[in-house]
Design a protein around this motif. Structure first.
Motif: not given
Length: 592
Positions: A273, A553-554, A556-559, A566, A589-592
């Motif tokens: 981050t 972003l952080a 909702n993704t790698w964290s 989840h 997790t957000p869809s790519p």
């Protein structure tokens, strides 16, 4: 009338301290419950922290007086909250940081990196930002800024002057490398700019344009240092006090969390981050203050190259003045590296750490904490001599032998250790414990259940914006201390992972970029850089937006896989009255 208002303003802090408790008295009188008593204490402390009518540490003492007298907690129980493991981690980390500062190791690192990067305009801002961010990961943001801003201005003085004769080859001595009073230094700079003009006449329009460009470059350099100090502090658990507030609050509110927030887990979440935010900040500052003129940014042209050589010579001379590394610097470096290695390998999570192998409890968890390691290295600093062991004669006293001093002594610690932060941390932990014991946390949770219909990413984004705005006007530590217990109650009420809202809001409290009073690094840069409040506000507003987006972003993704965001954790569920099953978890997790 004007004199009356001036008198009220002069006595404003006395008036706030006297009238604010009286103004808030209807709350505990009309609602004589423990929840209302605790809310009264929290609201009173929040206002005092925001206005700073009392010193922050003095306000932090109020729970030791009010909680026992209101029947919320006993005095001995409240007092134990003021020296928890997070406080010990802060003290141990500061001991190592003080040793690094005392032996000038941080200055050696900074100058060495700047010599490697060079002084071309396209890389100079990035170089200062990288160095400042790295140093602020380990020592205080204020100390880092106080060292780096004078170095930046010394380099700028050489870049902005027309070198002649030996000045072009050797550079001019510049006292700005040592932190002095800013006003005389700025006056000397103005005089130098007037006296050392170019050898040939320059059209007034060209000179005005050149002066404007130099001013913008100076502003950009000042802001890049203070901003990167705040950004770098988020990368490590000990980088800034707000990170330790989070760890302490999580351990206090959720005692069965299994040490989910430790040095390793925080670093792997926050370091990426920090890197992304640092690079985007550099792009924004480059665009705002330098533009994207390739020829100027790359330092093309004979005149620019001469100025670069003079500026480079200033850095080289200062590095040479430090001399070779002393035994003390080498010893501090070894202990610092050892500390970081022990932190990372104690209980990393993805393999069995030394804490789990050698010092585990009946459940296999590490009994030593990050604070244990920090205090161990801190104690060693008081034992290891600063010179190769041997007996030397004491100056002025022939025949009297003297042992070399240790790497760190208590006089340095007494003068430079920010004990007020230790007390401020304790006050926050006492508030969190009081909220739980009084039932205020449960009451807040019940009132916040309607938020369950709002998507968690939207909640996190809105909270980040709120915290980033609030921290511009209040202390970063006070901001996190006030909001984190509320966010913990909210997460339990709507069945989302507590860290999903507590982590981003902790990071957002470091996004104090818009005002000189928002954080000490901003104030230091403002005093040196010829900045206006509007300059800082214009640059900082966009950085706040960028910071909130990067943090969103952080989280909702790698964290999500790192902290298992989840699902609703069992250690948080045990503190709630309701039941939040795994299937009820709202974070996806957000869809790519």
């Amino acid at each position: 009338m004007a004199t009356c208002w001036q008198g009220l303003w002069a006595y404003r802090f006395y008036l706030i301290v006297f009238f604010l408790p009286i103004f808030l008295l209807p709350l505990p009188i009309l609602i004589p419950t423990k929840e209302a008593y605790c809310a009264y204490t929290i609201i009173l402390m929040a206002f005092l922290w925001c206005t700073e009518a009392l010193p922050l540490a003095v306000t932090a003492f109020l729970p030791t007086v009010m909680f026992p007298m209101m029947g919320i907690m006993g005095a001995s129980v409240v007092s134990t909250e003021y020296l928890k493991d997070s406080n010990m981690l802060f003290i141990g980390g500061m001991l190592v940081a003080l040793a690094v500062e005392h032996w000038n190791l941080h200055k050696r690192i900074a100058l060495r990196v700047l010599l490697t990067i060079g002084v071309r305009p396209s890389l100079l801002i990035l170089g200062f930002m990288v160095v400042t961010a790295f140093l602020s990961m380990w020592i205080s943001n204020t100390a880092t800024t106080a060292m780096m801003v004078p170095i930046a201005h010394a380099v700028l003085d050489q870049l902005h002057e027309t070198p002649t004769g030996t000045d072009a080859e050797e550079g001019r001595n510049n006292p700005a490398f040592e932190l002095q009073e800013p006003s005389p230094q700025k006056e000397e700079t103005k005089l130098d700019n007037k006296q050392d003009g170019p050898a040939h006449p320059v059209p007034s329009e060209s000179r005005a344009q050149q002066n404007e460009e130099q001013l913008r470059f100076t502003q950009g350099m000042s802001l890049c240092v203070c901003y990167s100090a705040s950004i770098g502090g988020i990368a490590t658990l000990t980088g800034t006090t707000t990170n330790l507030v989070l760890q302490g609050q999580v351990n206090s509110i959720f005692p069965q969390n299994g040490n989910v927030v430790n040095f390793a887990s925080w670093f792997f979440f926050a370091f990426p981050t920090m890197v992304i935010l640092l690079l985007l900040s550099w792009v924004w500052l480059q665009f705002l203050f330098l533009g994207f003129n390739f020829r100027k940014s790359c330092g093309l042209g004979d005149q620019m190259r001469k100025q670069e050589r003079a500026a480079f010579e200033v850095i080289r001379r200062e590095h040479k003045r430090l001399g070779p590394m002393t035994f003390a610097e080498k010893a501090v470096t070894i202990l610092f590296v050892l500390l970081v290695v022990l932190w990372f390998t104690r209980e990393p999570g993805f393999f069995t750490g030394w804490g789990n192998l050698a010092f585990s409890d009946e459940n296999g968890n590490s009994m030593p904490s990050d604070g244990t390691v920090a205090i161990l290295i801190g104690v060693i600093l008081f034992i290891v001599p600063s010179k190769i062991p041997g007996l030397t004669q004491e100056p002025g006293k022939p025949g009297k032998l003297k042992a070399p001093p240790a790497l760190l002594n208590w006089k340095i610690v007494k003068e430079k250790m920010p004990w007020n932060i230790v007390l401020l941390l304790g006050g926050g932990f006492a508030l969190a414990k009081g909220s739980e014991e009084s039932g205020l946390s449960k009451w807040l949770g019940d009132k916040l259940t309607p938020l369950e219909s709002v998507p968690p990413p939207a909640i996190a984004l809105i909270l980040c914006l709120l915290i980033a705005t609030f921290t511009e006007c209040a202390s970063n530590v006070a901001t996190t201390t006030i909001f984190l217990p509320i966010l913990a109650s909210m997460s339990q009420a709507i069945c989302i992972h507590p860290l999903y809202v507590m982590l981003p809001c902790t990071l957002s409290s470091s996004l104090a970029f818009m005002l000189p009073v928002a954080t000490p690094p901003n104030a230091i840069a403002f005093s040196f850089g010829g900045l206006k409040v509007t300059d800082m506000a214009r640059a900082g507003f966009m950085l706040n937006i960028i910071g909130v987006l990067v943090i969103t972003l952080a989280i909702n993704t790698w964290s999500i896989p790192m902290f298992d965001l989840h699902s609703f954790p069992s250690w948080a569920q045990s503190n709630t009255t309701g039941f939040c099953g795994v299937s009820q978890a709202n974070v996806t997790t957000p869809s790519p």
